[in-house]
Write an enzyme that holds these catalytic residues in place. Structure first.
Site, PDB file in Angstrom:
ATOM      1  CE  LYS A 112      -3.890  -1.588   1.836  1.00 12.55           C
ATOM      2  NZ  LYS A 112      -5.450  -2.277   2.536  1.00 12.55           N
ATOM      3  CE  LYS A 192      -8.235  -8.198  -1.425  1.00  9.99           C
ATOM      4  NZ  LYS A 192      -8.616  -8.104   0.114  1.00  9.99           N
ATOM      5  CE  LYS A 195     -15.162  -3.551   1.367  1.00  8.48           C
ATOM      6  NZ  LYS A 195     -13.822  -3.258   2.386  1.00  8.48           N
TER       7      LYS A 195
HETATM    8  N1  AQP Z   1     -11.389 -11.376  -2.175  1.00 10.54           N
HETATM    9  C1  AQP Z   1     -11.726 -12.389  -1.142  1.00 10.54           C
HETATM   10  N2  AQP Z   1     -12.131 -13.027  -1.087  1.00 10.54           N
HETATM   11  C2  AQP Z   1     -12.314 -13.514   0.321  1.00 10.54           C
HETATM   12  N3  AQP Z   1     -12.220 -13.236   1.653  1.00 10.54           N
HETATM   13  C3  AQP Z   1     -12.033 -11.539   1.151  1.00 10.54           C
HETATM   14  N4  AQP Z   1     -11.706 -10.597   2.328  1.00 10.54           N
HETATM   15  C4  AQP Z   1     -11.651  -9.440   1.390  1.00 10.54           C
HETATM   16  N5  AQP Z   1     -11.095  -9.577   0.030  1.00 10.54           N
HETATM   17  C5  AQP Z   1     -11.741 -10.699  -0.198  1.00 10.54           C
HETATM   18  C6  AQP Z   1     -12.161 -10.292   3.388  1.00 10.54           C
HETATM   19  O1  AQP Z   1     -13.082  -9.509   3.733  1.00 10.54           O
HETATM   20  C7  AQP Z   1     -13.541  -9.102   5.177  1.00 10.54           C
HETATM   21  C8  AQP Z   1     -13.202  -7.897   5.133  1.00 10.54           C
HETATM   22  O2  AQP Z   1     -11.731  -7.024   4.474  1.00 10.54           O
HETATM   23  P1  AQP Z   1     -11.906  -5.226   4.399  1.00 10.54           P
HETATM   24  O3  AQP Z   1     -13.035  -4.882   3.864  1.00 10.54           O
HETATM   25  O4  AQP Z   1     -11.789  -5.066   5.737  1.00 10.54           O
HETATM   26  O5  AQP Z   1     -10.746  -4.987   3.701  1.00 10.54           O
HETATM   27  P2  AQP Z   1     -10.219  -6.059   2.309  1.00 10.54           P
HETATM   28  O6  AQP Z   1      -8.985  -7.106   2.372  1.00 10.54           O
HETATM   29  O7  AQP Z   1      -8.941  -4.322   1.983  1.00 10.54           O
HETATM   30  O8  AQP Z   1     -10.982  -5.938   1.295  1.00 10.54           O
HETATM   31  P3  AQP Z   1     -11.357  -5.453  -0.096  1.00 10.54           P
HETATM   32  O9  AQP Z   1     -12.805  -5.600  -0.650  1.00 10.54           O
HETATM   33  O10 AQP Z   1     -10.274  -6.217  -0.624  1.00 10.54           O
HETATM   34  O11 AQP Z   1     -10.922  -3.575  -0.268  1.00 10.54           O
HETATM   35  P4  AQP Z   1     -10.393  -3.207  -0.864  1.00 10.54           P
HETATM   36  O12 AQP Z   1     -10.477  -2.721  -2.091  1.00 10.54           O
HETATM   37  O13 AQP Z   1     -10.713  -1.770  -0.034  1.00 10.54           O
HETATM   38  O14 AQP Z   1      -8.394  -3.118  -0.190  1.00 10.54           O
HETATM   39  C9  AQP Z   1     -11.759  -9.628   5.723  1.00 10.54           C
HETATM   40  O15 AQP Z   1     -12.179 -10.408   6.580  1.00 10.54           O
HETATM   41  C10 AQP Z   1     -11.353 -10.232   4.048  1.00 10.54           C
HETATM   42  O16 AQP Z   1      -9.875 -11.271   4.871  1.00 10.54           O
END
Ligand code: AQP
Length: 324
Positions: A112, A192, A195
């Site tokens: 990041k 992965k 969002k």
């Molecule tokens: N692709 C994924 N597969 C399985 N689990 C996932 N999680 C996120 N993406 C996947 C799990 O969702 C929970 C909440 O995630 P978060 O929003 O706190 O953080 P993140 O992992 O950064 O999620 P995103 O969606 O990928 O957001 P951005 O794009 O903002 O970085 C966590 O338990 C995570 O493991």
């Protein structure tokens, strides 16, 4: 009775990865004999310097999805991190039990800090994460496998605090659902599902229409073999679809693979897409039906419960440190 903590960032629309990798497990945990805290970790989202209106909307939407997901509110508390200032207070205290080098070694910091430019929030947010978990003395943390390193750091911080000031914190364990721990983008199965992905066609959002879901699955990237087999390394696209199906239907990967082995890729993609449509339907319906009054009642009651739990921990911590 075990205490569970887990969080989600309001950094955009909740997607299938969040639901199957995290929220689905929260629903299951809420049916067990445990005390659960599920938190919208908006202070963590600030590390990405979000637009204020987007963040505000995302906090509200995420809260509604969590309520609509079917989490049992008899033993679970859903609340927003910034409304409970004890998180940030404990984070400062815990920063004294964490080395700068440990923070610099975090994979997510390395990733990041190169894309956002480096500010100290990106370095220190794992301490805030430790405080999120420890503020309720959680002993179980259901997270996706990308969070393993942060949980390990939390355990180290808790152990160091305890060995200096007495056994205040339990040492939390990670729990992962049997499938869905890491769903990949439908368009770029080496990344992965996320969002904030650049290609929104690779992400299934909770409120996508049936048409949009079918379209996204039909255009998902696979391979040219036409053999339905679980092999994340050689067949990441097909394996991801099997994973999605297995997570929704709560079946073993092997059984899911067998179920589809005689289908063409096109038929397989539609079968998985329809399973996703059926899975999201009740969540979307409940989300739409929630009234402002329903939400306000839940928010008030749940925040009070979270506050009670945090205040108790802070009292013990202050006493242990001699700042009471
Ligand atoms: N692709 C994924 N597969 C399985 N689990 C996932 N999680 C996120 N993406 C996947 C799990 O969702 C929970 C909440 O995630 P978060 O929003 O706190 O953080 P993140 O992992 O950064 O999620 P995103 O969606 O990928 O957001 P951005 O794009 O903002 O970085 C966590 O338990 C995570 O493991």
């Amino acid at each position: 009775m075990k205490t569970v903590f887990s969080g989600i960032q309001p950094s955009g629309l909740v997607h299938l990865g969040n639901l199957l990798g995290a929220i689905n497990n929260w629903v299951k945990l809420s049916e067990e004999n445990s005390k659960n805290y599920f938190c919208i970790v908006d202070l963590h989202s600030l590390t990405g310097l979000p637009n204020k209106d987007d963040l505000n909307k995302s906090i509200g939407d995420t809260l509604k999805v969590l309520i609509a997901s079917g989490i049992n509110l008899d033993n679970s508390v859903i609340y927003t991190q910034s409304k409970l200032q004890e998180h940030a207070y404990l984070s400062w205290i815990l920063s004294n039990f964490c080395q700068v080098g440990e923070l610099q070694r975090m994979t997510q910091f390395k990733e990041k800090s190169s894309s956002f430019g480096t500010h100290s929030g990106l370095l220190t947010y794992p301490i805030l994460m430790a405080s999120d978990i420890l503020i309720h003395k959680a002993n179980e943390v259901p997270v996706g496998d990308d969070q393993t390193q942060h949980l390990e750091l939390t355990r180290n911080i808790a152990e160091r605090f305890n060995s200096n000031y007495g056994e205040i914190f339990p040492i939390p364990e990670k729990s992962i659902g049997k499938s869905g721990a890491r769903l990949m983008s439908l368009r770029h199965p080496e990344n992965k599902m996320s969002k904030s992905s650049d290609d929104i066609n690779g992400t299934i959002y909770f409120n996508d229409s049936k048409e949009s879901i079918l379209k996204k699955f039909k255009s998902s990237v696979t391979d040219s073999e036409n053999i339905i087999k679980y092999d994340p390394e050689l067949k990441p696209g097909i394996s991801n679809l099997i994973e999605i199906y297995a997570a929704i239907t709560d079946r073993e990967i092997k059984d899911s693979e067998k179920e589809f082995q005689n289908l063409q890729y096109g038929e397989f993609k539609i079968a998985v897409a329809e399973t996703v449509v059926d899975y999201l339907e009740p969540i979307k319906k409940k989300y739409e039906e929630l009234t402002t009054n329903d939400i306000e009642d839940i928010v008030e009651k749940n925040l009070n419960l979270a506050q009670e739990s945090a205040a108790k921990t802070i009292m013990e911590v202050e006493e242990a440190l001699g700042i009471n």
